[in-house]
Design a protein around this motif. Structure first.
Motif, PDB file in Angstrom:
ATOM      1  N   LEU A 223      -3.558  54.069  58.754  1.00 59.54           N
ATOM      2  CA  LEU A 223      -4.139  54.916  57.722  1.00 59.54           C
ATOM      3  C   LEU A 223      -3.087  55.832  57.118  1.00 59.54           C
ATOM      4  N   HIS A 224      -3.134  55.958  55.773  1.00 57.90           N
ATOM      5  CA  HIS A 224      -2.404  57.014  55.071  1.00 57.90           C
ATOM      6  C   HIS A 224      -3.375  58.174  54.893  1.00 57.90           C
ATOM      7  N   PRO A 225      -3.260  59.252  55.672  1.00 59.72           N
ATOM      8  CA  PRO A 225      -4.227  60.346  55.570  1.00 59.72           C
ATOM      9  C   PRO A 225      -4.374  60.939  54.181  1.00 59.72           C
ATOM     10  N   ASP A 226      -3.273  60.981  53.408  1.00 57.03           N
ATOM     11  CA  ASP A 226      -3.400  61.571  52.077  1.00 57.03           C
ATOM     12  C   ASP A 226      -4.208  60.692  51.127  1.00 57.03           C
ATOM     13  N   GLY A 227      -4.574  59.496  51.571  1.00 50.96           N
ATOM     14  CA  GLY A 227      -5.498  58.681  50.797  1.00 50.96           C
ATOM     15  C   GLY A 227      -6.942  59.100  50.977  1.00 50.96           C
ATOM     16  N   LEU A 228      -7.195  59.937  52.002  1.00 59.92           N
ATOM     17  CA  LEU A 228      -8.545  60.451  52.254  1.00 59.92           C
ATOM     18  C   LEU A 228      -8.675  61.923  51.901  1.00 59.92           C
ATOM     19  N   LEU A 229      -7.636  62.714  52.183  1.00 60.42           N
ATOM     20  CA  LEU A 229      -7.658  64.148  51.926  1.00 60.42           C
ATOM     21  C   LEU A 229      -6.456  64.532  51.064  1.00 60.42           C
ATOM     22  N   PRO A 230      -6.665  65.366  50.066  1.00 64.03           N
ATOM     23  CA  PRO A 230      -5.540  65.744  49.200  1.00 64.03           C
ATOM     24  C   PRO A 230      -4.541  66.663  49.880  1.00 64.03           C
ATOM     25  N   SER A 231      -4.995  67.427  50.885  1.00 61.62           N
ATOM     26  CA  SER A 231      -4.126  68.374  51.576  1.00 61.62           C
ATOM     27  C   SER A 231      -4.765  68.747  52.905  1.00 61.62           C
ATOM     28  N   PRO A 232      -3.985  69.323  53.831  1.00 66.32           N
ATOM     29  CA  PRO A 232      -4.582  69.756  55.097  1.00 66.32           C
ATOM     30  C   PRO A 232      -5.629  70.840  54.867  1.00 66.32           C
ATOM     31  N   ALA A 233      -6.630  70.867  55.738  1.00 63.90           N
ATOM     32  CA  ALA A 233      -7.709  71.839  55.589  1.00 63.90           C
ATOM     33  C   ALA A 233      -7.254  73.258  55.894  1.00 63.90           C
TER      34      ALA A 233
ATOM     35  N   THR B  12      -3.664  71.404  60.222  1.00 67.48           N
ATOM     36  CA  THR B  12      -2.560  72.153  59.627  1.00 67.48           C
ATOM     37  C   THR B  12      -1.542  71.278  58.901  1.00 67.48           C
ATOM     38  N   ARG B  13      -1.485  69.996  59.236  1.00 68.92           N
ATOM     39  CA  ARG B  13      -0.600  69.091  58.493  1.00 68.92           C
ATOM     40  C   ARG B  13      -1.093  67.659  58.629  1.00 68.92           C
ATOM     41  N   LEU B  14      -0.774  66.859  57.621  1.00 72.28           N
ATOM     42  CA  LEU B  14      -1.150  65.450  57.602  1.00 72.28           C
ATOM     43  C   LEU B  14       0.114  64.602  57.687  1.00 72.28           C
ATOM     44  N   PRO B  15       0.206  63.713  58.676  1.00 68.41           N
ATOM     45  CA  PRO B  15       1.380  62.845  58.761  1.00 68.41           C
ATOM     46  C   PRO B  15       1.337  61.755  57.694  1.00 68.41           C
ATOM     47  N   GLU B  16       2.427  61.065  57.529  1.00 68.11           N
ATOM     48  CA  GLU B  16       2.487  59.963  56.561  1.00 68.11           C
ATOM     49  C   GLU B  16       1.560  58.829  56.975  1.00 68.11           C
ATOM     50  N   VAL B  17       1.542  58.517  58.271  1.00 71.05           N
ATOM     51  CA  VAL B  17       0.778  57.374  58.776  1.00 71.05           C
ATOM     52  C   VAL B  17       0.136  57.760  60.106  1.00 71.05           C
ATOM     53  N   VAL B  18      -1.073  57.244  60.353  1.00 74.35           N
ATOM     54  CA  VAL B  18      -1.749  57.402  61.633  1.00 74.35           C
ATOM     55  C   VAL B  18      -2.271  56.034  62.075  1.00 74.35           C
ATOM     56  N   GLY B  19      -2.143  55.748  63.361  1.00 77.75           N
ATOM     57  CA  GLY B  19      -2.716  54.513  63.860  1.00 77.75           C
ATOM     58  C   GLY B  19      -2.028  54.008  65.114  1.00 77.75           C
TER      59      GLY B  19
END
Length: 324
Positions: free
Chosen positions: A171-181, A99-106
């Protein structure tokens, strides 16, 4: 070229902010010492896989969970957090974002064979991980998922220079996915709704692994469970507590897999297809339940002793896989 410069600039800013936030938490008494040797033989490498941004796919990220990896970034934004046992009786997390992608994960760490079965419940999920044992990579390549490592996702990854490797890959999630699924992609089989009748009032529940322990304490003020890991409160880099609305202790078979870590220890395999007992914690009460996942390409259903569906509270869910 300009995009790469922007990515480098973003990595530098994010690294500085992350380091500053971590320093504030450490000053408040959050432990970040200790650790374990890197057990991913891929060492942040991976075979070439399909590229390009993907839509309609949940993002699953393997997250480090030793003391040196805390506080982790992005845990509070996950829809589901799975807790699994790894080598040496330690634990590792898999955070699932729909439902949402954070700025950073790790910090991001390596994948395990069990992850492939667990992720079959989703339609072509994206799995972000630092690498994997070389013998496991062919299985990952054949799995119905989109594997992403630093080797094949330029601009999405960075190292926090304020932390020691291997606990510093982010990881920057928006570097892998353009938006949440979107929520429709979260095909876990979970049901959400009002609390069922019954249950037992319980403010605190613990789960122990051979070399790790978890405690979930009900906070009536937050209407959430506060998480302790290895005796320390789990918080974000900004110091806010990680607080799921529902906690599931799922009793499963945990057996040695065919794969070994760099010390020659067999990695545990967590069987998530089948059925068994579970405890569901919500609203300050603990409910006995039965879990059932008859096939890998489906979610897990939880039922109450009377056969009615077990409902979860709205919000984040933690699923802790405990040995049967």
């Amino acid at each position: 070229m300009g995009g790469r410069r922007r990515a480098r600039g973003r990595r530098a800013v994010t690294t500085a902010l992350l380091a500053a936030a971590t320093a504030l938490v450490m000053a408040a008494g959050c432990t970040t010492s200790g650790g374990t040797p890197d057990d991913g033989r891929g060492h942040d490498s991976g075979t070439a896989r399909s590229r390009g941004p993907e839509q309609g796919s949940v993002l699953a990220v393997k997250i480090d969970n030793v003391r040196a990896a805390r506080p982790q970034a992005g845990l509070d934004a996950a829809d589901v957090v799975y807790v699994e046992q790894v080598e040496g009786g330690l634990s590792r997390l898999m955070a699932v974002y729909a439902t949402r992608l954070p700025e950073v994960v790790g910090p991001v760490r390596s994948a395990r064979e069990s992850d492939l079965e667990l992720l079959r419940q989703f339609d072509r999920p994206t799995l972000a991980f630092s690498g994997a044992q070389s013998k496991l990579l062919p299985l990952i390549d054949r799995a119905p998922l989109l594997a992403r490592t630093p080797a094949d996702s330029d601009g999405a990854w960075f190292r926090d220079t304020g932390r020691q490797a291997p606990h510093n890959l982010y990881l920057h999630p928006d570097g892998l996915l353009p938006s949440p699924a979107g929520r429709a992609a979260l095909t876990t089989g979970f049901r959400y709704g009002p609390a069922p009748s019954g249950g037992t009032a319980q403010d605190r529940r613990t789960v122990d692994y051979p070399s790790a322990d978890f405690a979930f304490t009900w906070s009536a003020r937050r209407h959430r469970y506060l998480v302790d890991m290895d005796g320390k409160r789990a918080v974000t880099p900004g110091g806010e507590p990680v607080a799921p609305a529902t906690v599931v202790v799922q009793y499963v078979e945990i057996r040695p897999s065919e794969y070994q870590d760099f010390l020659g220890n067999h990695t545990p395999y967590t069987e998530t297809v089948g059925s068994g007992k579970a405890l569901v914690l919500r609203d300050g009460r603990t409910y006995d339940a039965t879990w059932n996942r008859p096939q890998a390409a489906g979610g897990t259903e939880f039922t109450a002793p009377d056969g009615s569906p077990m409902t979860f509270a709205a919000g984040q869910v933690w699923v802790v896989f405990a040995k049967r």
